[in-house]
Each structure stands twice: as structure tokens, then as C-alpha cells.
Design an enzyme around this catalytic site. Structure first.
Site, PDB file in Angstrom:
ATOM      1  N   LYS A  57     104.669  36.365   7.581  1.00 28.71           N
ATOM      2  CA  LYS A  57     106.009  35.673   7.749  1.00 28.71           C
ATOM      3  C   LYS A  57     106.109  34.344   7.356  1.00 28.71           C
ATOM      4  O   LYS A  57     106.867  33.479   6.734  1.00 28.71           O
ATOM      5  CB  LYS A  57     106.862  36.168   8.955  1.00 28.71           C
ATOM      6  CG  LYS A  57     107.147  37.733   9.018  1.00 28.71           C
ATOM      7  CD  LYS A  57     107.377  38.234  10.346  1.00 28.71           C
ATOM      8  CE  LYS A  57     107.494  39.663  10.460  1.00 28.71           C
ATOM      9  NZ  LYS A  57     107.939  40.278  11.836  1.00 28.71           N
ATOM     10  N   GLN A  84     108.226  38.839  17.880  1.00 30.95           N
ATOM     11  CA  GLN A  84     107.505  40.030  17.218  1.00 30.95           C
ATOM     12  C   GLN A  84     107.302  41.252  18.216  1.00 30.95           C
ATOM     13  O   GLN A  84     106.805  40.939  19.289  1.00 30.95           O
ATOM     14  CB  GLN A  84     105.985  39.441  16.936  1.00 30.95           C
ATOM     15  CG  GLN A  84     105.177  40.509  16.170  1.00 30.95           C
ATOM     16  CD  GLN A  84     105.895  40.656  14.735  1.00 30.95           C
ATOM     17  OE1 GLN A  84     106.322  39.830  14.100  1.00 30.95           O
ATOM     18  NE2 GLN A  84     105.577  41.960  14.593  1.00 30.95           N
ATOM     19  N   ASP A  94     115.667  38.799  12.500  1.00 29.95           N
ATOM     20  CA  ASP A  94     115.462  40.002  12.545  1.00 29.95           C
ATOM     21  C   ASP A  94     116.906  41.267  12.271  1.00 29.95           C
ATOM     22  O   ASP A  94     116.723  42.174  11.855  1.00 29.95           O
ATOM     23  CB  ASP A  94     114.702  40.861  13.441  1.00 29.95           C
ATOM     24  CG  ASP A  94     113.197  40.657  13.525  1.00 29.95           C
ATOM     25  OD1 ASP A  94     112.920  40.833  12.181  1.00 29.95           O
ATOM     26  OD2 ASP A  94     112.422  40.378  14.295  1.00 29.95           O
TER      27      ASP A  94
END
Lengths: 284, 284
Positions: B53, B97, B120
Site C-alpha cells: 500500500k 490493517q 478501506d
């Protein structure tokens, strides 16, 4: 051969009596349950809905607070009212009666509600919790329909459920609730752009019709023995009719909700359930 | 006859180049784009994901902030980190995460994120906006899959789409995006409890397999010409394989995503898209 009638009257009475018990139990612990409504303007249909919610709240032993704002209120005034109810410890649940008149933004008004006081279960946060299968306050109409399935012990696991209509009030949350773990239906989300709908409905063990078109689903489109939930309330020259052609459907279905006397009564009952749940959570 | 290969590599490159253009345009207006990650503990797989990422963010011209907390962090410490990033004007999007190690509550950590910075797209508020068809930040994997449909101009309107798997990461938001107005697929949400799945998949114009079982969908279960999207990434003795048996499916399908090189590459690309969208919205 004629289908079993799934009586919204019967199920709503059971739900409302359970709600009244929970309200009484909270009272014994010194906690009242308060439901507030915010009605903006003079729409007669909205006034009828709001009155029925207050009647149900009072019958369940709740306090009920009726706030009426003029049709020319500003967005700021509507949201300030919501915020004052958010801050009011006597208010456990609230309802902003939609649609709002004129240019007022109903979405923004609903998003101003504290999700913990969202009796309609329509705040984006609560809809997201439905996606996550962690909702406590669920959209009232689909939640009420789930009570019909539970009351009549209608099996859902592995059944094919076709939901006609994709509104955020009914169709979409209904699809999520019926497809959730433990309920476990296989859900088809159909809508106005669906092709060959009858091919799908003829395979369906469960049909939920929520598309707002009078007599849209005909008995000939049903699988024999199917469970038919009719969410439609359409005013026609023949009076109130559902989205399902009752006369033909009742001969094919295994069970069916009538209109009126079916799903319509469940919405207010489920609202009351949300209000008492909100009150329980507020002191948990 | 062999299916068209839908290349995640190709589509991800297009998406990432568009993101880089938008980042550059913001820079000209004096606005940098910052993406922060919060990694708790030392899980090697999570470390790989987080690194990829950051690499993608830097390639797109974003600032990237790498926060690493020890595995024995408290819930409070994780949430304090999220809150400090919520307050940081240089951070436009963040990722916590998942999964978090030990007893840490990932749901609560995600709910602490400012929904406007939720790269997200998994905060309940944003998932609720997906239900309402008003989402700006969408769950990354299904959003990336929509880019595949767009890039290859795959028709969806009125098509029957069978989605296998009902996770909140992929299956459920995928069902909502494919069934939304304008996309207009008729969506079947299937899952591990679905009976006669092959009967459904054989009717499907579009299949999205996201159930996490290696080679679960076989070519014999497909309608000839179907579009097959394989979300599975399963480690087996034969290496990485998808949820679809590629060898048999490629002979029947009209188009198919490979594993690897398919959907897997779209998730990070869609994350980057969310980050730049968040930055644009923050100054809108």
C-alpha cells in the site's frame, strides 16, 4: 387449496405485548422509555402515520413527545430540533417523519440523529451495521417481516427468497436480513430492470414484493406452496391493494400476508421494538 | 474456444494512472494527499500488504505515513492512534490493517476512524451509504471489481449476477454495487448454506466467486459465455489458486479474471482511489 393467511394483526399484537413487558421491566428499574417524533409541515398522510406511532407508544407504556415544525422551517431549524432530542435524556428513540416538505434535505436530517436513538433504523451507521450483521436497531419494515417469519416458524435456511424492489426502506435491508448468517436464505434482489422476473419467482420458496405496483405479482408466477410477503400498499379505484394479486396468489401460495392486515401493521410494531431496545442499550 | 482474460494488471494500471493525475491536480492547488496505515504487531502477511500500500501511494505521488504499534498495545492505544490521525490535516485517508492481534477489537478500531478518512470503505457509516447508493468511499475490493466491468465495458443491466460468498469485505458490498441503480444487475447472494448452487450458477451471466475455497466453481457449472470474477486467493500445494477452477472455466466462460493477476491487484488500486477521493472531498 388455499394458502395460510399470515396475520400481521396477530404478529403485531405479540410483538407489541412483548415490547410492553420490556417497557414495564425498565420502569421497575426506574427507567422510562421515551419516543419522540418530528413532523415538518402539514402533510395529512404523515400526520396519520405520526398519530399511529404515538398511539402505539402510549399503549406500550412509553412516553411520547410530539414535535411539529412549520413547513417553512429551515434545514438548520430541523437539525437543531434533532440535536436537542439527541441531548434529551428522556428521549430514547426518535423518528423524523419523511419525506420533508419543500427543499429540506431528509438525508441530512436523518444523519443528524444520534444512531443510538434512531428508531427507524435508517441512519447510514445503522444500515452499515445491518451489512455487518451487528445491527441492534434495524429498519422497521424488514425487521417486522422477520417477526412474521419467526412467529409462523417459516423455514428460511437454504430457501430461495426473491425480493422484488430495491428501496433502502424495504428491499435492500430485507435482502441483507434474509441472507444473514443463521437466517441463511439464498437471496435474489430483483427490481424494475430485472428481466424474466417470472422465471425467478417461479423458483422462489419465499417472495417479498415491495415494488409499489398494484397486483404486480400474479399467482401464475408463483411456485406452488411459496411463502408470499406483500409489502405493497397501493391506493386504487378498488381500494387498498398490495403488490401481489391476492385472489390468484392465495390459490397457489402456501402462505400469504393480506393487504391490509399484513405487513403494514408490522412497521409500527417494529418501531416500538427499536425504541425499547434503544432504551435498554442506553442503560446497558 | 477460450475466454477473454480480464487483466487486473491492465485495469489497475489505468486506475492508478488516473489516481496519479488527480493527485497531481490537487498538488497544483496546494493540496497534498496523505495515506496513513496503522499496523499492530508483526504478522508477516500484514506487513507485506502494508508495504504494497505504501509503495502504491508513493508511486501515485501521495505522502505515506507508516505507523507501527507493538502487538501488546491496548485497545485504548490503538484507538488513540486512530484519533490522532483523524485530527492530522496531512492525513486524508487511513487504513487500520486487520485483523488486529490478540484480543484487540478490530470493529471498534474501525468505528473510531473518521468516516471521511476511511480509505478501506469499511466503516459502518460508509457501508450504510453503499446501501443508500450515496457512497463516495466504497469497500476497496468490490469497488476495484466494478472498475474491471467498466474498463472492459461488460454489460450489467438486467444481467443475472450470482455472488458466491457473503463477507462484508466482498460479497455483501459487491451485491449492493451490482444491484444499484444504473448498474442494474439482478443479484443473487449465495453462500455456504445455499442449496443447488450449480442450478443458480448455470443461469448466471456474471459470477463473482468470493467464498475462499480453492477451485470451488467448476466450468461445468457455468453458463457458456458467462463473465467470471474470481476473488479467491487460496494457498495450496499447487501454489496460489482462485475460487474458480480456471482450466475448466476458461473453456466455458466468455471472460474470466486470472489468479494471480486479476482481482488481487484491484484492491490496492481502489484503496488509492479512495484516498485521493477523500482528499478531494476534504477541500470541496
Amino acid at each position: 387449496m388455499s394458502a395460510q393467511i399470515l396475520s400481521g394483526k396477530e404478529v403485531a399484537a405479540v410483538v407489541r405485548s412483548r415490547v410492553a413487558d420490556r417497557v414495564a421491566a425498565l420502569k421497575e428499574r426506574g427507567k422510562s422509555v421515551g419516543l419522540a417524533t418530528v413532523l415538518v409541515g402539514e402533510d395529512p398522510a404523515s400526520e396519520v402515520y405520526v398519530r399511529s406511532k404515538h398511539r402505539a407508544a402510549e399503549k406500550a407504556g412509553m412516553l411520547s413527545f410530539d414535535h411539529h415544525l412549520p413547513a417553512d422551517s429551515t434545514q438548520q431549524e430541523v437539525e437543531d430540533m434533532v440535536r436537542s432530542l439527541n441531548a434529551d435524556p428522556e428521549v430514547d428513540g426518535m423518528i423524523v417523519q419523511l419525506p420533508l416538505p419543500g427543499d429540506l434535505d431528509g438525508n441530512k436530517a436523518v444523519e443528524t440523529i444520534d444512531p443510538a436513538k434512531d428508531a427507524d433504523g435508517l441512519h447510514p451507521f445503522n444500515l452499515g451495521l445491518v451489512v455487518l450483521e451487528r445491527a441492534r436497531l434495524q429498519p422497521a419494515t424488514p425487521s417486522g417481516i422477520m417477526r412474521i417469519f419467526e412467529h409462523y416458524e417459516i423455514p428460511t435456511q437454504g430457501k430461495l427468497a426473491v425480493i422484488i424492489g430495491r428501496s433502502f426502506l424495504v428491499g435492500k435491508p430485507m435482502a441483507l436480513l434474509l441472507g444473514a448468517k443463521g437466517v441463511d436464505a439464498t437471496v435474489v434482489q430483483a427490481h424494475s430492470r430485472t428481466r424474466n422476473l417470472a422465471e425467478l419467482t417461479r423458483q422462489a420458496d419465499i417472495i417479498v414484493a415491495a415494488i409499489g405496483r398494484p397486483n404486480f405479482v400474479h399467482g401464475s408466477q408463483l411456485k406452488p406452496g411459496a411463502v408470499v410477503i406483500d409489502v405493497g400498499i397501493n391506493r386504487t379505484d378498488d381500494g387498498l391493494v398490495g403488490d401481489v394479486d391476492f385472489e390468484s396468489a392465495v390459490e397457489v401460495a402456501g402462505a400469504i400476508t393480506p393487504v391490509p392486515g399484513g405487513v403494514g401493521l408490522m412497521t409500527v410494531a417494529a418501531l416500538m421494538e427499536n425504541a425499547v431496545t434503544a432504551a435498554e442499550l442506553s442503560i446497558a
